[in-house]
Scaffold this motif. Structure first.
Motif, mmCIF file in Angstrom:
data_model
loop_
_atom_site.group_PDB
_atom_site.id
_atom_site.type_symbol
_atom_site.label_atom_id
_atom_site.label_comp_id
_atom_site.label_asym_id
_atom_site.label_seq_id
_atom_site.Cartn_x
_atom_site.Cartn_y
_atom_site.Cartn_z
ATOM 1 N N LYS A 291 1.034 -1.273 -0.027
ATOM 2 C CA LYS A 291 -0.003 0.029 -0.025
ATOM 3 C C LYS A 291 0.721 1.169 -0.041
ATOM 4 N N ALA A 292 1.802 1.229 0.693
ATOM 5 C CA ALA A 292 3.045 2.509 1.060
ATOM 6 C C ALA A 292 3.495 2.599 -0.433
ATOM 7 N N ALA A 293 4.112 1.551 -0.936
ATOM 8 C CA ALA A 293 4.750 1.600 -2.135
ATOM 9 C C ALA A 293 4.165 1.982 -3.217
ATOM 10 N N GLU A 294 2.733 1.378 -3.585
ATOM 11 C CA GLU A 294 1.998 1.774 -4.651
ATOM 12 C C GLU A 294 1.670 3.089 -4.561
ATOM 13 N N GLU A 295 1.477 3.829 -3.272
ATOM 14 C CA GLU A 295 1.074 5.067 -3.201
ATOM 15 C C GLU A 295 2.159 6.144 -3.459
ATOM 16 N N ILE A 311 12.864 -1.513 -3.668
ATOM 17 C CA ILE A 311 11.396 -1.822 -3.450
ATOM 18 C C ILE A 311 10.961 -3.065 -4.267
ATOM 19 N N ALA A 312 11.379 -2.820 -5.522
ATOM 20 C CA ALA A 312 10.880 -4.071 -6.601
ATOM 21 C C ALA A 312 11.467 -5.392 -6.078
ATOM 22 N N ASN A 313 12.848 -5.349 -5.636
ATOM 23 C CA ASN A 313 13.427 -6.647 -4.939
ATOM 24 C C ASN A 313 12.523 -7.052 -4.097
ATOM 25 N N THR A 314 12.183 -6.075 -3.014
ATOM 26 C CA THR A 314 11.272 -6.697 -2.027
ATOM 27 C C THR A 314 9.956 -7.231 -2.395
ATOM 28 N N TYR A 315 9.379 -6.740 -3.539
ATOM 29 C CA TYR A 315 8.155 -7.122 -4.178
ATOM 30 C C TYR A 315 8.512 -8.750 -4.663
ATOM 31 N N LEU A 316 9.540 -8.512 -5.226
ATOM 32 C CA LEU A 316 10.107 -10.001 -5.865
ATOM 33 C C LEU A 316 10.159 -11.131 -4.899
ATOM 34 N N GLN A 317 10.896 -10.831 -3.491
ATOM 35 C CA GLN A 317 11.128 -11.764 -2.753
ATOM 36 C C GLN A 317 9.938 -12.050 -1.833
ATOM 37 N N THR A 322 0.040 -11.369 -9.271
ATOM 38 C CA THR A 322 0.650 -10.691 -10.478
ATOM 39 C C THR A 322 0.197 -9.505 -10.826
ATOM 40 N N GLU A 323 -0.760 -8.945 -10.250
ATOM 41 C CA GLU A 323 -1.019 -7.466 -10.335
ATOM 42 C C GLU A 323 -0.136 -6.483 -9.483
ATOM 43 N N ARG A 324 0.147 -7.125 -8.227
ATOM 44 C CA ARG A 324 1.331 -6.472 -7.617
ATOM 45 C C ARG A 324 2.548 -6.479 -8.311
ATOM 46 N N LEU A 325 2.763 -7.563 -8.726
ATOM 47 C CA LEU A 325 4.293 -7.680 -9.456
ATOM 48 C C LEU A 325 4.423 -6.921 -10.516
ATOM 49 N N SER A 326 3.126 -6.706 -11.258
ATOM 50 C CA SER A 326 3.056 -5.576 -12.383
ATOM 51 C C SER A 326 3.640 -4.353 -12.128
ATOM 52 N N TYR A 327 3.509 -3.799 -10.722
ATOM 53 C CA TYR A 327 3.724 -2.539 -10.439
ATOM 54 C C TYR A 327 5.264 -2.605 -10.289
ATOM 55 N N ALA A 328 5.842 -3.541 -9.642
ATOM 56 C CA ALA A 328 7.318 -3.583 -9.660
ATOM 57 C C ALA A 328 8.163 -3.578 -10.795
ATOM 58 N N ILE A 329 7.209 -4.333 -12.123
ATOM 59 C CA ILE A 329 7.879 -4.415 -13.266
ATOM 60 C C ILE A 329 8.086 -3.120 -13.880
ATOM 61 N N LYS A 330 7.023 -2.241 -13.774
ATOM 62 C CA LYS A 330 6.967 -1.048 -14.377
ATOM 63 C C LYS A 330 8.107 0.024 -13.530
#
Length: 392
Positions: A291-295, A311-317, A322-330
Motif C-alpha cells: 500500500k505504501a509502495a504503490e501510493e 522496493i521492486a526486489n522486495t516485491y520479488l522476494q 501478478t497484479e502487484r508484481l506488475s507494479y514492480a515491473i513498471k
C-alpha cells in the motif's frame, strides 16, 4: 651519581615507559575510581565501550596505545575502562547519559561530570578535547552555572549547548534551549544565533519554536540557508519516528505519523514514506508495504533508481500476486531508463519469470549477461538465470 639525579632519572624513565605503553587503564568500580581520584587529586577518565563496537576497538588499538596520548592521560587522569553492557556499565551509562559507544567521560573527585564525548577520535583531536576537559571555564558545571545565572543570554546558552552536545544526544540539550528560547518573542526567533540554538537543540515537533520555523521558513532560510532549514525539518521528523520503527511499535508509530503528515510538507511526507516501508518490512506486514509502495514510489522516489530497485526486489522476494508484481515491473523498467544496470536487469528478468513471461525474462537475462561481458564483472547470478531459463 647524587640522590636527586637518580630520583629524576627514575621519574623520567618511569614516565617514558608509561607513555610508550599508552594509556594505563584500570578496570575498577566507580567508588574505587573516585577514591583514587581524591587521593591523586586528578579527575577520572572513563572509556565506556561495547565488545561489538568497531570504533571502540580501533581507539583501544590505535589511539590509546599512542605515546602522546599515554603521556598526557597517565599524568592527568585516573584512567578506567568499563564494558558498557556488563557490571556497572549500564548504570554508569544511565547516570551520565551515554547514548553511543565509545562514551568518554571526565569526572571529578566528587563524581561530577566535567566533560563528555562520544564516538571515535584521532590522537590530536582527543588530546585537544582532553585539554579542554581540564579547563574549568570549558567544563559543563561552569558553563551550566553561567547560563542558569543569565538564561536570556544567547551566547552563554550556545556555549553550554555546544559542549553538552559533544557527549549527549539532542534531547539532552532541549531543556536548556527551551529555557533560553522562552525569553525570546516570536519576532526575535529568526536570528543567526537563535537559529543555531533551534537547529542544535529543539527536538519537539509540537514546540512553539519548531512550529514557528515551519510557518516562517523563508525568514529562517535568510539567516541560515534553505538547505539547513530543510535538514532541520528532516532531522526532527527522523528523531520523532525512528525510535518507533526501531522498536517495531506500530501503534506508537501510527500516532506520531499523523503528526508528521499534518505538516503537509513534501520533505516530511517523503520521510514518512521511507519509514512506512521500513516498519512494514520489519514486521512482515506485506499488505501495508505494498500500500505504501504503490501510493508513494512515483510520488517520492521516482528519480532514485537505487531505491526503486530495492522496493521492486522486495516485491520479488515477498509478493506473488501478478497484479502487484506488475507494479514492480513498471518501476524497474523506469529505473533502467534512468540508468542501465546489471542488478536492474537481473531483478526485471526474475520478475518476468515470476509472472510466467518467459520471453521478457530471457530478454533481460541476456541484457544482464551482456553487461557483465562488457564490464568484466562476475556473471554468476546471470548464469544461474540462464540455467533456470534453459538458455545459453
Amino acid at each position: 651519581m647524587n640522590t636527586l639525579l637518580k630520583y629524576l632519572l627514575i621519574l623520567f624513565f618511569a614516565h617514558a615507559a608509561m607513555a610508550q605503553n599508552g594509556v594505563q587503564f584500570e578496570e575498577i568500580g566507580f567508588e574505587q575510581a573516585i577514591a583514587k581520584s581524591r587521593t591523586a587529586r586528578k579527575p577520572v577518565f572513563y572509556m565506556i565501550y561495547a565488545t561489538w563496537c568497531p570504533h571502540c576497538e580501533k581507539m583501544r588499538q590505535q589511539v590509546f596505545t599512542d605515546p602522546k596520548i599515554g603521556a598526557y592521560f597517565n599524568s592527568h587522569f585516573i584512567n578506567v575502562l568499563v564494558d558498557g553492557e556488563q557490571g556497572e556499565g549500564p548504570e554508569l551509562r544511565k547516570k551520565f547519559g551515554v547514548k553511543a559507544f565509545p562514551g568518554l567521560l571526565f569526572i571529578d573527585e566528587q563524581g561530577t561530570l566535567l566533560y563528555s564525548l562520544n564516538g571515535e577520535f584521532k590522537v590530536d583531536d582527543l588530546l585537544a578535547e582532553a585539554a579542554n576537559a581540564m579547563v574549568p571555564e570549558k567544563q559543563l558545571p561552569y558553563l551550566k552555572a553561567a547560563f542558569d545565572a543569565d538564561p536570556s543570554n544567547a551566547e552563554k546558552c550556545l556555549a553550554y549547548l555546544i559542549t553538552l552536545r559533544k557527549g549527549s544526544d539532542r534531547k539532552a540539550l532541549s531543556p536548556a534551549a527551551h529555557k533560553y528560547l522562552a525569553t525570546q518573542s516570536d519576532s526575535q526567533l529568526p536570528s543567526t544565533i537563535n537559529w543555531r540554538i533551534i537547529a542544535n537543540a529543539v527536538t519537539d515537533i509540537n514546540s512553539r519554536e519548531f512550529q514557528y520555523v515551519l510557518s516562517h521558513q523563508e525568514q529562517f532560510a535568510a539567516v541560515a540557508s534553505p538547505a539547513r532549514v530543510q535538514r532541520k525539518i528532516g532531522n526532527i521528523v527522523t528523531e520523532l519516528l525512528e525510535p518507533y520503527v526501531a522498536s517495531l511499535d506500530s501503534l506508537g508509530y501510527k500516532s506520531k505519523r499523523q503528526i508528521v503528515k499534518s505538516m503537509r510538507l513534501q520533505k516530511a511526507d517523503s520521510l514518512v514514506f521511507s519509514y512506512d516501508l521500513m516498519l512494514a518490512e520489519h514486521t512482515n506486514n506485506w499488505a501495508a508495504y505494498r500500500k505504501a509502495a504503490e501510493e508513494g514510489v512515483e510520488k517520492y522516489v521516482w528519480g532514485n533508481q537505487k531505491i526503486i530497485k530495492e522496493i521492486a526486489n522486495t516485491y520479488l522476494q515477498h509478493l506473488a500476486d501478478t497484479e502487484r508484481l506488475s507494479y514492480a515491473i513498471k518501476w524497474v523498467k523506469h529505473a533502467l531508463e534512468l540508468m542501465d544496470s546489471y542488478d536492474g536487469n537481473i531483478i526485471l528478468s526474475k520478475l518476468y519469470l515470476k509472472v510466467n513471461d518467459r520471453s521478457n525474462a530471457i530478454t533481460y537475462a541476456r541484457k544482464a549477461k551482456e553487461l557483465t561481458r562488457n564490464l568484466g564483472w562476475n556473471s554468476q547470478e546471470a548464469d544461474a538465470l540462464f540455467k533456470e531459463l534453459n538458455i545459453n
